[in-house]
Enzyme design. Sequence first.
Site, PDB file in Angstrom:
ATOM      1  N   HIS A  34       8.517  38.257  45.295  1.00 34.99           N
ATOM      2  CA  HIS A  34       8.579  36.806  45.090  1.00 34.99           C
ATOM      3  C   HIS A  34       7.245  36.128  45.403  1.00 34.99           C
ATOM      4  O   HIS A  34       7.033  34.978  45.022  1.00 34.99           O
ATOM      5  CB  HIS A  34       9.724  36.186  45.893  1.00 34.99           C
ATOM      6  CG  HIS A  34       9.464  36.014  47.353  1.00 34.99           C
ATOM      7  ND1 HIS A  34      10.009  36.846  48.314  1.00 34.99           N
ATOM      8  CD2 HIS A  34       8.739  35.096  48.027  1.00 34.99           C
ATOM      9  CE1 HIS A  34       9.614  36.437  49.512  1.00 34.99           C
ATOM     10  NE2 HIS A  34       8.850  35.383  49.364  1.00 34.99           N
TER      11      HIS A  34
ATOM     12  N   ASP B 183      12.865  43.191  46.226  1.00 35.42           N
ATOM     13  CA  ASP B 183      11.785  42.224  46.451  1.00 35.42           C
ATOM     14  C   ASP B 183      10.548  42.934  47.011  1.00 35.42           C
ATOM     15  O   ASP B 183      10.172  42.773  48.165  1.00 35.42           O
ATOM     16  CB  ASP B 183      12.283  41.141  47.428  1.00 35.42           C
ATOM     17  CG  ASP B 183      11.347  39.950  47.531  1.00 35.42           C
ATOM     18  OD1 ASP B 183      10.424  39.848  46.696  1.00 35.42           O
ATOM     19  OD2 ASP B 183      11.542  39.128  48.452  1.00 35.42           O
TER      20      ASP B 183
ATOM     21  N   GLY C 127       6.337  31.823  54.671  1.00 37.24           N
ATOM     22  CA  GLY C 127       4.897  32.001  54.789  1.00 37.24           C
ATOM     23  C   GLY C 127       4.567  33.367  55.337  1.00 37.24           C
ATOM     24  O   GLY C 127       3.467  33.872  55.158  1.00 37.24           O
TER      25      GLY C 127
ATOM     26  N   SER D 206       6.372  35.850  54.310  1.00 33.67           N
ATOM     27  CA  SER D 206       6.869  36.693  53.233  1.00 33.67           C
ATOM     28  C   SER D 206       5.870  37.789  52.888  1.00 33.67           C
ATOM     29  O   SER D 206       4.671  37.549  52.827  1.00 33.67           O
ATOM     30  CB  SER D 206       7.128  35.859  51.983  1.00 33.67           C
ATOM     31  OG  SER D 206       8.157  34.935  52.202  1.00 33.67           O
ATOM     32  N   GLY D 207       6.398  38.989  52.640  1.00 32.21           N
ATOM     33  CA  GLY D 207       5.543  40.093  52.213  1.00 32.21           C
ATOM     34  C   GLY D 207       4.965  40.904  53.341  1.00 32.21           C
ATOM     35  O   GLY D 207       4.467  42.015  53.129  1.00 32.21           O
TER      36      GLY D 207
END
Length: 257
Positions: free
Chosen positions: A67, A110, A203, A205-206
Site C-alpha cells: 500500500h 500487503d 507512517g 507502514s512497511g
Amino acid sequence: IMHGLQKFLLFSVLTCLGEIGHGGKIINGEKAPENSMKYMASVQNKKGRHVCGGFLITEDYVVTAAHCNEAIPTHVVLGNHNLKKGNHEKIDIEKKIKHESYRDVEHGNDIMLLKLSTKAQLGSNIQIIQLPHADMNLEENEVCQVAGWGSTGNLISPDELRVVDVSVINPQSCKEQWSPWLHLPDNAICAGGYGTKKGFCQGDSGGPLVCKGIAVGIVSFNKNFKCKYPDVPNVYMDISKYREWIDKILRTARHFN
C-alpha cells in the site's frame, strides 16, 4: 450493513494509511540506539518526504508494504537513524514489485519489493537483515520490536528513528478482536496495540517487525486513524508465508544480472 461498515472502516484505515506522507507515530517508544537496526530504510517521495518504512534484505532490494505504492515513492535513504544529519545513502528505486494478489490492505498480501538502481554499500552504517524460514512460527507473547520515523504526538515529525517493544498476540484471539469490523486477512501477524499502549501508527507502514534479530513481519494496518490507541491488535504481514515469493524474485534478478 456489515459489509458497508467494513467498507467505511476500511476507508478510515486506508485514509490514515494514505497519510503516510505525513509520517506517523511509534507509540510510547524511544529513540533507537545509534548502532542498531542498520537495515532500516526510509522510503521517500520525489519531494524527499518520508512516506513509509522499509528494510534492506540484499544489497539492492528493500522490502516494504504494497500500500506504500499509493504514496508514489521514488527513492530510499539508508545508513542513518537521523534523516537530517550525518551520512546517508540515497538510492533511486528502479522497479517496484507488488505482490500480484494485492488488492487492498483488507485482503492482505500487503508486500512489495523495491529494486534499487544501484547496490547499497554495506558496512558500518548499512547492513541487511535476515528473513525467516518458510516454516517459522512465532510464540505467543514473544517480545519483538517495531521501528519507524514520524511524529510522537506533537505533530512535529522527529528526524530520528524510534523503536518500541511489542508482544506477539495469539492469532485466534486477534481474529476474534477484529471480527466485528473485518475478517482478518490470511498471512497476518498481530503484535501490539490491543490491551497495551505500545505499537505502530500511520507512517510506520512497511517497516519490519523484528523478533530475535529476524524480520518476521511488515507493518500493514491498524484501525484507529486518530491514533488514540487502537482497541484492536496491530496487523503485520507474515514474511515467512512470502519467503518463496521473495526468493523467486531474487533468483530471477540474479539470473538476469
